[in-house]
Design a protein around this motif. Sequence first.
Motif, mmCIF file in Angstrom:
data_model
loop_
_atom_site.group_PDB
_atom_site.id
_atom_site.type_symbol
_atom_site.label_atom_id
_atom_site.label_comp_id
_atom_site.label_asym_id
_atom_site.label_seq_id
_atom_site.Cartn_x
_atom_site.Cartn_y
_atom_site.Cartn_z
ATOM 1 N N ASP A 1 -11.902 -4.525 1.616
ATOM 2 C CA ASP A 1 -12.207 -5.532 2.646
ATOM 3 C C ASP A 1 -13.372 -6.417 2.217
ATOM 4 O O ASP A 1 -13.330 -7.632 2.384
ATOM 5 C CB ASP A 1 -12.530 -4.857 3.983
ATOM 6 C CG ASP A 1 -11.308 -4.264 4.668
ATOM 7 O OD1 ASP A 1 -10.169 -4.585 4.253
ATOM 8 O OD2 ASP A 1 -11.496 -3.480 5.618
ATOM 9 N N ALA B 1 -3.954 -0.550 10.673
ATOM 10 C CA ALA B 1 -5.114 0.072 10.025
ATOM 11 C C ALA B 1 -4.890 1.569 9.846
ATOM 12 O O ALA B 1 -5.229 2.136 8.800
ATOM 13 C CB ALA B 1 -6.373 -0.191 10.845
ATOM 14 N N VAL C 1 -3.809 5.564 1.979
ATOM 15 C CA VAL C 1 -4.873 5.730 0.985
ATOM 16 C C VAL C 1 -5.386 7.176 1.002
ATOM 17 O O VAL C 1 -5.585 7.789 -0.052
ATOM 18 C CB VAL C 1 -6.021 4.727 1.240
ATOM 19 C CG1 VAL C 1 -7.205 5.010 0.339
ATOM 20 C CG2 VAL C 1 -5.525 3.298 1.044
ATOM 21 N N LEU D 1 -2.381 2.116 6.955
ATOM 22 C CA LEU D 1 -3.019 1.848 5.667
ATOM 23 C C LEU D 1 -4.017 2.955 5.310
ATOM 24 O O LEU D 1 -4.052 3.424 4.171
ATOM 25 C CB LEU D 1 -3.721 0.492 5.683
ATOM 26 C CG LEU D 1 -2.796 -0.728 5.751
ATOM 27 C CD1 LEU D 1 -3.590 -1.991 6.013
ATOM 28 C CD2 LEU D 1 -1.963 -0.863 4.496
ATOM 29 N N PHE D 2 -4.805 3.370 6.293
ATOM 30 C CA PHE D 2 -5.774 4.438 6.054
ATOM 31 C C PHE D 2 -5.075 5.715 5.603
ATOM 32 O O PHE D 2 -5.475 6.343 4.614
ATOM 33 C CB PHE D 2 -6.606 4.707 7.319
ATOM 34 C CG PHE D 2 -7.493 5.905 7.176
ATOM 35 C CD1 PHE D 2 -8.704 5.810 6.502
ATOM 36 C CD2 PHE D 2 -7.107 7.132 7.687
ATOM 37 C CE1 PHE D 2 -9.513 6.933 6.345
ATOM 38 C CE2 PHE D 2 -7.915 8.255 7.532
ATOM 39 C CZ PHE D 2 -9.113 8.149 6.854
ATOM 40 N N SER E 1 0.789 -1.229 0.000
ATOM 41 C CA SER E 1 0.000 0.000 0.000
ATOM 42 C C SER E 1 0.820 1.279 0.000
ATOM 43 O O SER E 1 0.283 2.332 -0.322
ATOM 44 C CB SER E 1 -0.940 0.010 1.201
ATOM 45 O OG SER E 1 -0.194 0.058 2.393
ATOM 46 N N TYR F 1 -12.008 5.794 3.583
ATOM 47 C CA TYR F 1 -12.792 4.776 4.295
ATOM 48 C C TYR F 1 -13.582 3.901 3.322
ATOM 49 O O TYR F 1 -13.665 2.686 3.480
ATOM 50 C CB TYR F 1 -13.767 5.424 5.285
ATOM 51 C CG TYR F 1 -13.142 5.858 6.592
ATOM 52 C CD1 TYR F 1 -12.479 4.944 7.420
ATOM 53 C CD2 TYR F 1 -13.235 7.182 7.016
ATOM 54 C CE1 TYR F 1 -11.915 5.344 8.624
ATOM 55 C CE2 TYR F 1 -12.680 7.588 8.220
ATOM 56 C CZ TYR F 1 -12.025 6.661 9.018
ATOM 57 O OH TYR F 1 -11.478 7.065 10.209
ATOM 58 N N ILE G 1 -11.201 1.467 1.403
ATOM 59 C CA ILE G 1 -10.752 0.369 2.268
ATOM 60 C C ILE G 1 -11.897 -0.611 2.524
ATOM 61 O O ILE G 1 -11.701 -1.828 2.498
ATOM 62 C CB ILE G 1 -10.148 0.913 3.577
ATOM 63 C CG1 ILE G 1 -8.815 1.610 3.259
ATOM 64 C CG2 ILE G 1 -9.953 -0.198 4.601
ATOM 65 C CD1 ILE G 1 -8.250 2.434 4.395
#
Length: 185
Positions: A152, A121, A128, A124-125, A66, A145, A148
Motif C-alpha cells: 500500500d 481486504a 497473503v 487479500l489478507f 493475489s 499485515y 500489505i
Amino acid sequence: MSDKKSKAIEAATKLFAELGFEKTSMTAICKEANVSKGLVYHHFKSKESILIEIFASSTKKMLELSLIQDSSLEPQEELNELINNIFHQLDNNKLFFQLNLNLMFQPSTNALLKEKILKRADILFNSVKRIFDKVELEKSEILAYTFIAEIDGIALNYLSVFENYPLAKMKEEMINKYSSITNKK
C-alpha cells in the motif's frame, strides 16, 4: 458487455480516478465516453451503480493478482509471483490503482463501498497470510499485515508522491526481503 457500456465504464473509471467520484457528473461520463445519457441510464440506474460495477471489476482484477492458483509452488515462488503480479499491474495500469486509492480515501465512496472494501481486504489478507502460514505460522498474521502495508505504501508513493519513483528497485527489494523470511523454512 456492449462496446458502449464498456466505453461508459472506462470513461467513469478515468474520471473517478482523476476528478473523484463527487466531482464527476453523469454528463461528464457521457461526454468522455461519447455516448448518450439514455444509453448510460439504460445500463446503470445511477452514478453509484457505475461505481459499484467498477469496484466489483477492480476487485476481480485484484483477486486475480493475489490468488495464486498453483498450490504446488513453494512459498517463495508464490510470494515472488504475487510481488511480480502486483508490480506489473502498478506499472501497467496506474489508472486502476489510482481509482482504488481515491475510492478508499473519499468519505462518500468509502461509505458507499464499505462492506465491499472490507470483504476485499479480508480476501487479500487471507491470501497473503496463507503463504506466510507455510513458513512462519506464529508470525504469519503480522507478516501478512506488514506485507500489505508495504505494498500500500509503495502504491501510494508511486501514484501520488514521487515523480521518478524507483518501482523496479522497490520490487527487487521486496523480493529480497521476503526471500530471507520464506527461505528460513
